[in-house]
Design an enzyme around this catalytic site. Structure first.
Site, PDB file in Angstrom:
ATOM      1  N   SER A  16     -16.926  19.065 -49.394  1.00  0.00           N
ATOM      2  CA  SER A  16     -17.687  17.819 -49.250  1.00  0.00           C
ATOM      3  C   SER A  16     -16.881  16.547 -49.487  1.00  0.00           C
ATOM      4  O   SER A  16     -17.368  15.453 -49.202  1.00  0.00           O
ATOM      5  CB  SER A  16     -18.898  17.835 -50.187  1.00  0.00           C
ATOM      6  N   LYS A  28     -16.535  14.378 -46.521  1.00  0.00           N
ATOM      7  CA  LYS A  28     -17.617  13.488 -46.102  1.00  0.00           C
ATOM      8  C   LYS A  28     -17.261  12.018 -46.286  1.00  0.00           C
ATOM      9  O   LYS A  28     -17.775  11.153 -45.574  1.00  0.00           O
ATOM     10  CB  LYS A  28     -18.889  13.817 -46.895  1.00  0.00           C
ATOM     11  N   TYR A  65     -18.751  20.394 -38.229  1.00  0.00           N
ATOM     12  CA  TYR A  65     -18.969  20.207 -39.661  1.00  0.00           C
ATOM     13  C   TYR A  65     -18.281  21.285 -40.492  1.00  0.00           C
ATOM     14  O   TYR A  65     -17.623  20.990 -41.500  1.00  0.00           O
ATOM     15  CB  TYR A  65     -20.475  20.195 -39.936  1.00  0.00           C
ATOM     16  N   TYR A 119     -24.086  14.276 -56.024  1.00  0.00           N
ATOM     17  CA  TYR A 119     -25.423  14.807 -55.754  1.00  0.00           C
ATOM     18  C   TYR A 119     -26.398  14.438 -56.871  1.00  0.00           C
ATOM     19  O   TYR A 119     -26.406  13.303 -57.336  1.00  0.00           O
ATOM     20  CB  TYR A 119     -25.354  16.324 -55.526  1.00  0.00           C
ATOM     21  N   VAL A 149     -17.412  21.489 -53.273  1.00  0.00           N
ATOM     22  CA  VAL A 149     -17.617  22.787 -53.907  1.00  0.00           C
ATOM     23  C   VAL A 149     -16.357  23.647 -53.901  1.00  0.00           C
ATOM     24  O   VAL A 149     -16.352  24.742 -54.466  1.00  0.00           O
ATOM     25  CB  VAL A 149     -18.799  23.558 -53.273  1.00  0.00           C
TER      26      VAL A 149
END
Length: 314
Positions: free
Chosen positions: A62, A65, A189, A237, A255
């Site tokens: 992530s 992103k 992705y 998050y 992660v």
């Protein structure tokens, strides 16, 4: 001084018994040795200080992103926010409920649903390999290193086991908020998340977000500010508030165990430890950044923050 502090933190982390749990729901990540740890800091002066397994490659997951968001904002500007929000989440990173409650408009671009939407936005009816080439070029330019690559085995592992992401993408499309086919978007992705680099490379790649890069800026200053704001409020998050409380600087986790953090105008920091906490963020990585922040007074909420070497007084 800084190298000594980093080495001391590294030694303390290597002695920790509770190292968290690796992301075993992605088969290729489940076999990573949780005993590994690395910390690397790039300063405005151009100096870099590292400790531990700083040259060991790991999966960005992530953290990627941040880079797709940078490309999307450069291409779409404010128009991107019509499709995705800018609010923190109280739900897990792969929550389906939250997307349904918001009628298919994800709360922020760092939740899985929001990141899938951003990938769709930069894909823009294009060819996935072209989009991935653009993303790789951007990350390599940020890091000043052309050796950064995508691990196709990790990408295949995610595709085979990413049922929740498939569900999120189909729901976004059912709401009219996904312009490309689900296969094209998720194919892109999963490969973006499978980009591999080392902790030292990641610290160098984050310099543009700290505003300390050399040469022409990669993105507009307003977009740097906006991404930093989202990293602070949404980068971990539903653990983002806890991270801001403990560490106090913008950061984005993955992660794979990595965290990219920035001290605006001063430093880009990367940490890697594969074991995760209950929020899906690196357990020892978070602890290490908290120690570093307290030792150096890095938190943006400090009344008199410590100025790292190479940073002129205001």
């Amino acid at each position: 001084m800084l190298q000594t502090i980093i080495d001391e933190i590294g030694a303390q982390m290597r002695g920790e018994e509770d190292r968290g749990k690796v992301a075993d729901y992605i088969p290729e990540l489940s076999c990573i040795d949780p005993r590994q740890f690395a910390l690397s800091v790039c300063l405005a002066s151009g100096e870099q200080f590292s400790t531990g397994d700083a040259d060991q490659h790991f999966s960005m997951q992530s953290i990627s992103k941040v880079f797709t968001l940078a490309i999307a904002l450069g291409r779409l500007g404010e128009g991107l926010w019509r499709r995705v929000g800018r609010e923190p989440s109280n739900s897990a990173f792969n929550s389906i409920v939250e997307v349904e409650l918001s009628a298919g408009r994800p709360r922020n671009p760092f939740m899985n649903a929001g990141a899938i939407l951003v990938t769709d936005a930069i894909l823009a009816k294009g060819v996935p390999r072209h989009t991935l080439a653009e993303l790789l070029h951007f990350i390599r330019a940020a890091a000043g290193d052309d050796s950064i690559l995508i691990n196709p085995v990790v990408a295949a592992s995610e595709k085979a086991t990413g049922d929740r992401n498939w569900a999120l993408a189909h729901y976004l499309r059912s709401c009219g908020n996904l312009t490309n086919t689900v296969d094209l978007v998720l194919g892109t992705y999963f490969h973006q998340c499978a980009i591999e680099l080392s902790c030292a490379q990641l610290a160098r790649a984050g310099r543009f977000l700290a505003g300390i890069q050399s040469g022409p800026p990669l993105i507009a200053a307003d977009n740097v500010r906006n991404i930093n704001a989202l990293m602070m409020t949404c980068g971990h998050y539903d653990g983002s508030g806890e991270f801001a409380f403990r560490v106090g600087i913008p950061a984005k986790s993955g992660v794979g165990g990595g965290i990219l953090a920035v001290v605006p105008g001063a430093a880009s920091i990367a940490v890697w430890s594969p074991g995760l906490n209950s929020f899906g963020n690196s357990k020892l990585g978070t602890q290490a950044l908290e120690l570093l922040s307290k030792r150096l007074g890095l938190s943006l909420f400090e009344p008199e923050p410590f100025r790292l070497p190479g940073v002129a007084a205001a």
